[in-house]
Motif scaffolding. Structure first.
Motif: not given
Length: 437
Positions: A248-251, A253
């Motif tokens: 999630q921190d890395a974007g 999905e």
């Protein structure tokens, strides 16, 4: 020449003994005179004896009768009173001496007869006295026997009375003994029943304790496994949450649905018995054949002497092992997926005897070390094999069966193995009523 005169012709040598001995003394006295008077030659050799031999009297008589000069010298040297009248008459030989000698002989015979008769009378009187004494003694013994007989009769009457009373008492005692014996038999039977109930109760109690121990162990193992699985799940969940946060921190999905992820099962922490199909009872021939046939990489640990002694009791120990290995070789060829290991007490001093067929089919034979029993070797082997391999232990020893059961092994009684191998059991009574304990 005869030394004895016929009766009525001449006196006997015995009658002339005294006169003949006197003649010998006259001859000895003549030798001592000065100058000495030599005795007749036949008599001279007899004078050398210190003690005159009795058997030589006949020779002296012959000398006196043959030597008139010596006989005359003896007559002159003797007095008539020194010898018997018969001897003097024979020696001096006066006129008519033979008739007088015969008269004296007849008179002597009459005196001898009278003496014999007198002695016979004395003997008769003594015999009469002895007979009278024996009669009196017999009468006394008869009186004593009569008294003893009367006393015996009295004692017999009393003994019969006592015996009658004793029989009555014995009958009563016998009745009491029978009653006591019946009570004792009843008590012994009751004691046997109590002991059997006690033994069954003790066996049930022991079985219950064993089952409780096994269940407690299974419960502890289950809790441990549950705790390990829960810890593993928690660890996996934490790792997933951490990876999710990083994504999630890395974007990135996340997909709406996660793809299934294969989670390998945790390694076993303890061995469990191989399961049996429903309806198949454990420790039976069908159950054993099912395990041998279907369980992959099955290990079969066999108490060697425990099995061999039950089918070949009359053979030497070495021959029993040969027979057992031959049969196990045949069994191994039928169930090739199983590994058969036979354990014996003692050292394998004759290992080469193992049949080639059994060795080539993978039947292994092991011997315990000095001071170690085969039972301990079998129990320790249960711990040496990997936990994912199922083990079957063949033994009737309670300690071996209990130790194997605690280590998750299946149990087969030696009788079942012998039946599978087509052998007869030499001692079926020893296994009668055997239960899996």
């Amino acid at each position: 020449m005869s030394t004895e005169a016929k009766p009525g012709d001449s006196p006997t040598t015995e009658e002339l003994r005294e006169t003949l001995m006197a003649a010998v003394e006259v001859a000895r006295a003549g030798q001592k005179e000065k100058p000495p008077v030599e005795p007749p030659a036949r008599l001279k050799q007899l004078l050398a004896f210190r003690k005159f031999p009795e058997r030589a009297l006949g020779q002296v008589r012959e000398v006196v009768e043959a030597d008139e000069e010596f006989r005359t010298r003896v007559v002159e040297a003797l007095e008539e009173s020194e010898v018997s009248r018969v001897g003097w008459l024979w020696l001096a030989r006066p006129e008519g001496w033979e008739q007088e000698r015969l008269a004296l002989s007849e008179e002597a015979e009459r005196e001898a007869e009278l003496a014999t008769e007198a002695q016979r009378l004395v003997d008769l009187e003594q015999g009469l006295h002895r007979a009278e004494a024996a009669q009196k003694k017999a009468e006394r013994q008869r009186d004593k026997a009569d008294r003893e007989r009367d006393q015996a009769k009295s004692e017999a009457i009393q003994a019969r009375a006592d015996a009658h009373h004793a029989e009555e008492a014995a009958g009563e005692l016998e009745s009491q003994r029978d009653q006591a014996h019946a009570k004792l038999e009843a008590a012994e039977k009751n004691l046997e029943r109590v002991q059997r109930r006690e033994a069954r109760t003790e066996a049930k109690l022991k079985n219950a304790r064993t089952q409780i121990d096994r269940l407690n162990k299974e419960l502890r193992d289950s809790r441990q496994q549950h705790d390990e699985e829960a810890g593993s799940l928690k660890q996996r969940l934490a790792t997933a949450e951490e990876r999710l946060a990083m994504a999630q921190d890395a974007g990135f999905e996340l997909p709406l649905e996660d793809e299934p992820v294969f989670v390998p099962p945790p390694p076993p922490t303890h061995r469990t018995p191989a399961p049996l199909p429903p309806g198949l009872l454990k420790d039976t021939v069908d159950a054993a054949e099912h395990l041998f046939r279907t369980v992959p990489e099955l290990v079969v640990l066999i108490d060697g002497y425990n099995v061999a002694f039950k089918s070949w009791t009359d053979l030497p120990v070495r021959e029993q092992r040969v027979r057992l290995m031959q049969k196990l070789g045949e069994l191994s060829s039928r169930y090739s997926g199983a590994e058969f290991v036979v354990v014996y007490d003692g050292t394998a001093t004759d290992y080469d005897y193992i049949p080639t067929t059994a060795r080539s089919l993978g039947v292994t034979e092991r011997f315990s070390k000095p001071g170690v029993e085969a039972d301990d070797v079998i129990i320790d082997l249960c711990d040496e094999y990997p936990l994912n391999r199922h083990i079957v232990v063949v033994s009737e020893d309670n300690r071996v069966r209990s130790g194997a059961r605690d280590r998750g092994a299946n149990l087969v009684h030696p009788r079942k193995l012998l039946e599978i191998m087509g052998l007869e059991v030499d001692d079926p009574q020893g296994w009668a009523g055997f239960e899996d304990r």
